[in-house]
Design a protein around this motif. Structure first.
Motif, PDB file in Angstrom:
ATOM      1  N   SER A 119       3.868   1.523  -5.882  1.00  0.00           N
ATOM      2  CA  SER A 119       3.690   0.217  -5.142  1.00  0.00           C
ATOM      3  C   SER A 119       4.661  -0.790  -5.562  1.00  0.00           C
ATOM      4  O   SER A 119       4.892  -1.696  -4.733  1.00  0.00           O
ATOM      5  CB  SER A 119       2.256  -0.083  -6.081  1.00  0.00           C
ATOM      6  OG  SER A 119       2.046  -1.467  -5.708  1.00  0.00           O
ATOM      7  N   ALA A 144       7.288  -0.348  -3.113  1.00  0.00           N
ATOM      8  CA  ALA A 144       7.098  -0.725  -1.628  1.00  0.00           C
ATOM      9  C   ALA A 144       7.117  -2.190  -1.441  1.00  0.00           C
ATOM     10  O   ALA A 144       7.545  -2.721  -0.585  1.00  0.00           O
ATOM     11  CB  ALA A 144       5.620  -0.074  -1.379  1.00  0.00           C
ATOM     12  N   ASN A 202       7.170  -4.039   1.957  1.00  0.00           N
ATOM     13  CA  ASN A 202       6.071  -3.446   2.666  1.00  0.00           C
ATOM     14  C   ASN A 202       4.738  -3.452   1.893  1.00  0.00           C
ATOM     15  O   ASN A 202       4.569  -2.603   1.031  1.00  0.00           O
ATOM     16  CB  ASN A 202       6.333  -1.696   2.814  1.00  0.00           C
ATOM     17  CG  ASN A 202       5.524  -1.099   3.826  1.00  0.00           C
ATOM     18  OD1 ASN A 202       4.461  -1.456   3.925  1.00  0.00           O
ATOM     19  ND2 ASN A 202       6.370  -0.197   4.420  1.00  0.00           N
ATOM     20  N   GLU A 255       1.677  -3.238   2.711  1.00  0.00           N
ATOM     21  CA  GLU A 255       0.554  -2.389   3.188  1.00  0.00           C
ATOM     22  C   GLU A 255       0.661  -1.222   2.215  1.00  0.00           C
ATOM     23  O   GLU A 255      -0.215  -0.874   1.723  1.00  0.00           O
ATOM     24  CB  GLU A 255       0.726  -2.044   4.847  1.00  0.00           C
ATOM     25  CG  GLU A 255      -0.596  -1.072   5.131  1.00  0.00           C
ATOM     26  CD  GLU A 255      -0.416  -0.933   6.856  1.00  0.00           C
ATOM     27  OE1 GLU A 255      -1.093  -0.322   7.138  1.00  0.00           O
ATOM     28  OE2 GLU A 255       0.806  -1.326   7.214  1.00  0.00           O
ATOM     29  N   TYR A 256       1.912  -0.492   2.168  1.00  0.00           N
ATOM     30  CA  TYR A 256       2.077   0.520   1.283  1.00  0.00           C
ATOM     31  C   TYR A 256       1.700   0.236  -0.226  1.00  0.00           C
ATOM     32  O   TYR A 256       1.202   0.840  -0.820  1.00  0.00           O
ATOM     33  CB  TYR A 256       3.463   1.124   1.445  1.00  0.00           C
ATOM     34  CG  TYR A 256       3.866   1.730   2.700  1.00  0.00           C
ATOM     35  CD1 TYR A 256       3.163   1.619   4.106  1.00  0.00           C
ATOM     36  CD2 TYR A 256       4.769   2.750   2.863  1.00  0.00           C
ATOM     37  CE1 TYR A 256       3.341   2.239   5.162  1.00  0.00           C
ATOM     38  CE2 TYR A 256       5.142   3.473   3.989  1.00  0.00           C
ATOM     39  CZ  TYR A 256       4.312   3.067   5.071  1.00  0.00           C
ATOM     40  OH  TYR A 256       4.766   3.876   6.136  1.00  0.00           O
ATOM     41  N   LEU A 314      -1.980   0.048  -0.645  1.00  0.00           N
ATOM     42  CA  LEU A 314      -2.515   1.590  -0.565  1.00  0.00           C
ATOM     43  C   LEU A 314      -2.174   2.236  -1.769  1.00  0.00           C
ATOM     44  O   LEU A 314      -3.200   2.798  -2.326  1.00  0.00           O
ATOM     45  CB  LEU A 314      -1.915   2.126   0.647  1.00  0.00           C
ATOM     46  CG  LEU A 314      -2.445   3.483   0.759  1.00  0.00           C
ATOM     47  CD1 LEU A 314      -4.063   3.524   1.200  1.00  0.00           C
ATOM     48  CD2 LEU A 314      -1.530   4.270   1.994  1.00  0.00           C
TER      49      LEU A 314
END
Length: 178
Positions: A134, A137, A142, A144-145, A148
């Motif tokens: 996390s 990312a 990023n 969104e990643y 997630l």
């Protein structure tokens, strides 16, 4: 047909990264660059299991999405049963990969030990892997990643809590097998 399976160990030099395949057990150690070579067989097979499990999990999710879309159309009604069977078989194969990867089996391992193997793996992912993924990312922009991976962290923590609660009850149960 012979039931003999060829087994081998894969050795790697820590310095030059040269790899050697050993097909029989020998005495002594094999050296390269004046250092003992290390056995990387388990690392390689564990990596293959990881990749296979991830692929099977992703494939099962994709096929399930396709199944839901097909179910909405009458023209593909015949194909839905075949697709459901395929999804079940993919899920079963993914379960076999997961069992191997987590050290689970249907044999003599106790229920408590099986729970502990899964819980240990979940601790690794929720405390180390997902937060690191996390962070990387998000650092790369990023979000969104990153989100997630944060969601995966929280889900693993919830799963740990549930499994630890069940494990506690299993171990306290008078009918449980150690």
């Amino acid at each position: 047909m012979s039931s003999h399976y060829l087994t081998y160990d894969l050795l790697e030099c820590s310095r030059c990264r040269q790899r050697v395949m050993i097909t029989s057990k020998s005495r002594g150690e094999i050296q390269c660059c004046s250092f003992p070579m290390r056995n990387v067989t388990y690392d390689r097979l564990g990596h293959y299991l990881d990749l296979s499990l991830a692929q099977k999990s992703t494939l099962t999710q994709c096929l399930s999405s396709i199944e839901r879309k097909i179910a909405q159309s009458d023209s593909f009604h015949k194909d839905i049963d075949n697709l459901k069977e395929l999804i079940d078989r993919q899920r079963a194969l993914g379960g076999k990969f997961a069992k191997l990867l987590m050290g689970l089996s249907d044999e003599s391992m106790s229920l408590s030990k099986s729970f502990m193997n899964v819980i240990d793996d979940l601790y690794l992912s929720s405390l180390n892997l997902y937060p690191k993924f996390s962070q990387e990312a998000k650092r790369e922009g990023n979000w969104e990643y990153g989100t997630l991976f944060d969601e995966a962290t929280e889900l693993d923590k919830e799963t740990i809590a549930l499994l630890e609660d069940i494990l506690y009850r299993v171990e306290k149960s008078p009918t449980s097998t150690p």
